[in-house]
Design a protein around this motif. Structure first.
Motif, PDB file in Angstrom:
ATOM      1  N   PHE A 196       0.835  -1.209   0.000  1.00 34.07           N
ATOM      2  CA  PHE A 196       0.000   0.000   0.000  1.00 34.07           C
ATOM      3  C   PHE A 196       0.867   1.255   0.000  1.00 34.07           C
ATOM      4  CE2 PHE A 196      -2.048   3.488   2.240  1.00 34.07           C
ATOM      5  CZ  PHE A 196      -3.245   3.609   1.538  1.00 34.07           C
ATOM      6  N   GLU A 197       1.918   1.240   0.787  1.00 30.59           N
ATOM      7  CA  GLU A 197       2.788   2.416   0.863  1.00 30.59           C
ATOM      8  C   GLU A 197       3.475   2.680  -0.476  1.00 30.59           C
ATOM      9  OE1 GLU A 197       5.149   3.032   4.499  1.00 30.59           O
ATOM     10  OE2 GLU A 197       4.204   1.210   5.252  1.00 30.59           O
ATOM     11  N   ILE A 198       3.894   1.605  -1.162  1.00 30.49           N
ATOM     12  CA  ILE A 198       4.496   1.768  -2.489  1.00 30.49           C
ATOM     13  C   ILE A 198       3.479   2.373  -3.444  1.00 30.49           C
ATOM     14  CG2 ILE A 198       5.422   0.526  -4.489  1.00 30.49           C
ATOM     15  CD1 ILE A 198       6.641  -1.483  -2.495  1.00 30.49           C
ATOM     16  N   TYR A 199       2.255   1.816  -3.425  1.00 27.50           N
ATOM     17  CA  TYR A 199       1.193   2.341  -4.288  1.00 27.50           C
ATOM     18  C   TYR A 199       0.911   3.807  -3.970  1.00 27.50           C
ATOM     19  CZ  TYR A 199      -3.581   3.526  -5.612  1.00 27.50           C
ATOM     20  OH  TYR A 199      -4.694   4.176  -6.098  1.00 27.50           O
ATOM     21  N   ALA A 200       0.850   4.134  -2.675  1.00 25.96           N
ATOM     22  CA  ALA A 200       0.531   5.502  -2.266  1.00 25.96           C
ATOM     23  C   ALA A 200       1.622   6.475  -2.711  1.00 25.96           C
ATOM     24  CB  ALA A 200       0.354   5.567  -0.756  1.00 25.96           C
ATOM     25  N   ILE A 201       2.888   6.074  -2.557  1.00 28.78           N
ATOM     26  CA  ILE A 201       3.995   6.949  -2.957  1.00 28.78           C
ATOM     27  C   ILE A 201       4.003   7.157  -4.463  1.00 28.78           C
ATOM     28  CG2 ILE A 201       6.511   7.132  -3.096  1.00 28.78           C
ATOM     29  CD1 ILE A 201       6.615   5.656  -0.385  1.00 28.78           C
ATOM     30  N   VAL A 202       3.888   6.057  -5.211  1.00 28.40           N
ATOM     31  CA  VAL A 202       3.889   6.154  -6.678  1.00 28.40           C
ATOM     32  C   VAL A 202       2.690   6.974  -7.154  1.00 28.40           C
ATOM     33  CG1 VAL A 202       3.681   4.854  -8.830  1.00 28.40           C
ATOM     34  CG2 VAL A 202       5.166   4.009  -7.001  1.00 28.40           C
ATOM     35  N   GLY A 203       1.522   6.687  -6.566  1.00 25.65           N
ATOM     36  CA  GLY A 203       0.315   7.421  -6.958  1.00 25.65           C
ATOM     37  C   GLY A 203       0.429   8.906  -6.665  1.00 25.65           C
ATOM     38  N   THR A 204       0.959   9.243  -5.496  1.00 26.88           N
ATOM     39  CA  THR A 204       1.109  10.659  -5.127  1.00 26.88           C
ATOM     40  C   THR A 204       2.075  11.368  -6.062  1.00 26.88           C
ATOM     41  OG1 THR A 204       0.658  10.143  -2.802  1.00 26.88           O
ATOM     42  CG2 THR A 204       1.722  12.245  -3.280  1.00 26.88           C
ATOM     43  N   VAL A 205       3.195  10.718  -6.355  1.00 27.77           N
ATOM     44  CA  VAL A 205       4.180  11.326  -7.254  1.00 27.77           C
ATOM     45  C   VAL A 205       3.579  11.560  -8.632  1.00 27.77           C
ATOM     46  CG1 VAL A 205       6.363  10.931  -8.464  1.00 27.77           C
ATOM     47  CG2 VAL A 205       6.181  10.431  -6.024  1.00 27.77           C
ATOM     48  N   LEU A 206       2.856  10.567  -9.155  1.00 29.48           N
ATOM     49  CA  LEU A 206       2.260  10.705 -10.487  1.00 29.48           C
ATOM     50  C   LEU A 206       1.189  11.791 -10.507  1.00 29.48           C
ATOM     51  CD1 LEU A 206       1.918   6.969 -11.608  1.00 29.48           C
ATOM     52  CD2 LEU A 206       3.589   8.652 -12.397  1.00 29.48           C
ATOM     53  N   VAL A 207       0.321  11.781  -9.487  1.00 23.59           N
ATOM     54  CA  VAL A 207      -0.778  12.747  -9.437  1.00 23.59           C
ATOM     55  C   VAL A 207      -0.257  14.169  -9.298  1.00 23.59           C
ATOM     56  CG1 VAL A 207      -2.674  13.558  -7.976  1.00 23.59           C
ATOM     57  CG2 VAL A 207      -2.542  11.167  -8.621  1.00 23.59           C
ATOM     58  N   VAL A 208       0.829  14.326  -8.558  1.00 26.25           N
ATOM     59  CA  VAL A 208       1.383  15.666  -8.346  1.00 26.25           C
ATOM     60  C   VAL A 208       2.305  16.068  -9.489  1.00 26.25           C
ATOM     61  CG1 VAL A 208       2.875  17.060  -6.858  1.00 26.25           C
ATOM     62  CG2 VAL A 208       1.169  15.545  -5.845  1.00 26.25           C
ATOM     63  N   MET A 209       3.188  15.169  -9.920  1.00 24.28           N
ATOM     64  CA  MET A 209       4.238  15.536 -10.861  1.00 24.28           C
ATOM     65  C   MET A 209       3.739  15.681 -12.298  1.00 24.28           C
ATOM     66  SD  MET A 209       6.761  16.160  -9.043  1.00 24.28           S
ATOM     67  CE  MET A 209       7.848  16.506 -10.426  1.00 24.28           C
ATOM     68  N   ILE A 210       2.829  14.810 -12.744  1.00 24.28           N
ATOM     69  CA  ILE A 210       2.363  14.904 -14.135  1.00 24.28           C
ATOM     70  C   ILE A 210       1.662  16.233 -14.391  1.00 24.28           C
ATOM     71  CG2 ILE A 210       0.764  13.935 -15.846  1.00 24.28           C
ATOM     72  CD1 ILE A 210       1.503  11.174 -14.855  1.00 24.28           C
ATOM     73  N   PRO A 211       0.665  16.632 -13.570  1.00 27.15           N
ATOM     74  CA  PRO A 211       0.086  17.971 -13.776  1.00 27.15           C
ATOM     75  C   PRO A 211       1.106  19.082 -13.619  1.00 27.15           C
ATOM     76  CG  PRO A 211      -1.345  16.649 -12.382  1.00 27.15           C
ATOM     77  CD  PRO A 211      -0.057  15.894 -12.525  1.00 27.15           C
ATOM     78  N   CYS A 212       2.037  18.920 -12.665  1.00 29.65           N
ATOM     79  CA  CYS A 212       3.061  19.952 -12.447  1.00 29.65           C
ATOM     80  C   CYS A 212       3.941  20.115 -13.685  1.00 29.65           C
ATOM     81  CB  CYS A 212       3.914  19.585 -11.233  1.00 29.65           C
ATOM     82  SG  CYS A 212       5.072  20.883 -10.738  1.00 29.65           S
ATOM     83  N   LEU A 213       4.319  19.011 -14.321  1.00 28.52           N
ATOM     84  CA  LEU A 213       5.130  19.077 -15.540  1.00 28.52           C
ATOM     85  C   LEU A 213       4.347  19.708 -16.683  1.00 28.52           C
ATOM     86  CD1 LEU A 213       6.947  15.613 -15.422  1.00 28.52           C
ATOM     87  CD2 LEU A 213       7.968  17.875 -15.090  1.00 28.52           C
ATOM     88  N   LEU A 214       3.053  19.389 -16.782  1.00 25.45           N
ATOM     89  CA  LEU A 214       2.209  19.998 -17.814  1.00 25.45           C
ATOM     90  C   LEU A 214       2.109  21.510 -17.613  1.00 25.45           C
ATOM     91  CD1 LEU A 214      -0.679  17.365 -18.067  1.00 25.45           C
ATOM     92  CD2 LEU A 214       1.146  17.769 -19.726  1.00 25.45           C
ATOM     93  N   ILE A 215       1.967  21.916 -16.349  1.00 27.08           N
ATOM     94  CA  ILE A 215       1.920  23.350 -16.032  1.00 27.08           C
ATOM     95  C   ILE A 215       3.247  24.012 -16.391  1.00 27.08           C
ATOM     96  CG2 ILE A 215       1.773  25.020 -14.142  1.00 27.08           C
ATOM     97  CD1 ILE A 215      -0.148  23.040 -12.752  1.00 27.08           C
ATOM     98  N   LEU A 216       4.349  23.353 -16.042  1.00 27.01           N
ATOM     99  CA  LEU A 216       5.679  23.899 -16.331  1.00 27.01           C
ATOM    100  C   LEU A 216       5.884  24.051 -17.838  1.00 27.01           C
ATOM    101  CD1 LEU A 216       8.410  24.780 -15.175  1.00 27.01           C
ATOM    102  CD2 LEU A 216       9.141  22.389 -15.313  1.00 27.01           C
ATOM    103  N   CYS A 217       5.509  23.030 -18.610  1.00 29.01           N
ATOM    104  CA  CYS A 217       5.658  23.094 -20.071  1.00 29.01           C
ATOM    105  C   CYS A 217       4.799  24.207 -20.649  1.00 29.01           C
ATOM    106  CB  CYS A 217       5.271  21.754 -20.698  1.00 29.01           C
ATOM    107  SG  CYS A 217       6.429  20.410 -20.358  1.00 29.01           S
ATOM    108  N   SER A 218       3.574  24.348 -20.145  1.00 27.41           N
ATOM    109  CA  SER A 218       2.681  25.401 -20.633  1.00 27.41           C
ATOM    110  C   SER A 218       3.281  26.774 -20.391  1.00 27.41           C
ATOM    111  CB  SER A 218       1.320  25.297 -19.941  1.00 27.41           C
ATOM    112  OG  SER A 218       0.662  24.096 -20.267  1.00 27.41           O
ATOM    113  N   TYR A 219       3.843  26.982 -19.203  1.00 29.58           N
ATOM    114  CA  TYR A 219       4.372  28.303 -18.882  1.00 29.58           C
ATOM    115  C   TYR A 219       5.713  28.586 -19.563  1.00 29.58           C
ATOM    116  CZ  TYR A 219       0.687  29.859 -15.850  1.00 29.58           C
ATOM    117  OH  TYR A 219      -0.530  30.293 -15.394  1.00 29.58           O
ATOM    118  N   ILE A 220       6.456  27.565 -19.898  1.00 32.85           N
ATOM    119  CA  ILE A 220       7.658  27.770 -20.705  1.00 32.85           C
ATOM    120  C   ILE A 220       7.273  28.283 -22.082  1.00 32.85           C
ATOM    121  CG2 ILE A 220       9.552  26.591 -21.885  1.00 32.85           C
ATOM    122  CD1 ILE A 220       9.819  24.787 -19.418  1.00 32.85           C
TER     123      ILE A 220
END
Length: 317
Positions: A196-220
């Motif tokens: 569960f902890e592995i799933y939670a860490i991976v899920g949190t990273v994906l949920v946070v980082m993918i939108p964050c990268l999309l935002i970063l690319c948009s603003y670049i």
């Protein structure tokens, strides 16, 4: 652990800020109550004015209205119970109530991450493709983007909440937080939680980082487009259309990252409570203020709406 040592938990106890003196808790209650009321009022005004004023029927304000709905929901999930623990010292929450609080916390948290990325894409299209903007961001497209922003929260919240609360709980039922967040609840589990902890860490990273990268690319891309504008006035106008969103994104992601991505050795329960307040209580209050004070269209629309509704002419500086 033997089955006999396990207990069926019927309710949890939210420790909240119980370690603080009564006077401090009373002061916190008044502070959070004011913030809560300002949050509800501010976001409700954003929703009403973007619906009522025809000048604010553009895609940007459509997504802003979705953000305000989300912030109201986020607050309703967490703040009322926190106020109850501070005022009436009612620190108990039922097993189902705790699970529902966790579920909607995940749901609204995921939805906000994706919605902020969607809003960044909207600003990218508006600035980098202004002539095609009305065609690209038509009513059907914006509706699809809104659904795509809200939908991921359902499966992620369902899987994580169901999995977490299917574990056996034993020993203490005291959750060292002001709401049923996953990490403090997980500490009460008496079973192997490695998967569960592995799933939670991976899920949190994906949920946070993918939108964050999309935002970063948009603003670049946005920054590159703004730099090509010859006049200083044009650059300022283009930047002002996305400055509010950029500030909201910064507040949300900085507080979220400090809460969930710090080393455990630097992450005491008390410090995590304070950091959690920033994105669960403070940021939802600041969002409508940021979009109102930094946006002349919203300020003018608020003035027109008050004039139509109450016959009052107000001037918002």
């Amino acid at each position: 652990m033997a089955e006999g040592n396990r207990t069926r938990v019927g309710e949890f106890i939210l420790m909240s800020f119980s370690s603080l003196p009564t006077e401090i808790q009373s002061l916190l209650f008044l502070t959070f109550l004011i913030i809560y009321l300002v949050t509800l009022l501010g976001n409700s005004l954003i929703i009403l004015v973007t619906l009522a004023d025809p000048m604010l029927h553009s895609p940007m304000y459509f997504f802003l209205r979705n953000l305000s709905f989300l912030e109201i929901g986020f607050n309703l999930v967490i703040v009322p119970k926190m106020l109850g623990t501070l005022l009436a010292r009612d620190t108990t929450i039922s097993f189902l109530g705790c699970a529902m609080q966790t579920y909607f916390f995940f749901f609204f948290g995921v939805a906000e991450c994706v919605l902020l990325a969607t809003m960044a894409y909207d600003r990218y299209v508006a600035i980098c493709n202004p002539l095609h903007y009305p065609v690209i961001m038509n009513q059907r497209t914006r509706a699809k983007l809104a659904v795509a922003s809200w939908f991921p929260g359902f499966p992620i919240a369902t899987v994580q909440t169901t999995w977490l609360f299917s574990f056996p709980f034993c020993g203490t039922n005291k959750v060292n937080h002001f709401f049923c967040d996953s990490p403090p609840v997980l500490r009460l589990v008496c079973a192997d939680t490695a998967m569960f902890e592995i799933y939670a860490i991976v899920g949190t990273v994906l949920v946070v980082m993918i939108p964050c990268l999309l935002i970063l690319c948009s603003y670049i891309r946005i920054a590159a487009a703004i730099l090509k504008i010859p006049s200083a006035k044009g650059k300022h106008k283009a930047f002002s259309t996305c400055s509010s969103h950029l500030l909201v994104v910064s507040l949300f992601y900085v507080s979220l990252s400090l809460t969930y991505f710090r080393p455990k050795s630097n992450n005491s329960p008390e410090s995590k409570k304070l950091l959690s307040l920033s994105y669960t209580v403070v940021t939802p209050m600041l969002n409508p203020i940021i979009y109102s004070l930094r946006n002349n269209e919203v300020k003018n629309a608020l003035g027109r709406t008050f004039h139509k509704a109450f016959g009052l002419r107000i001037c918002i500086p």
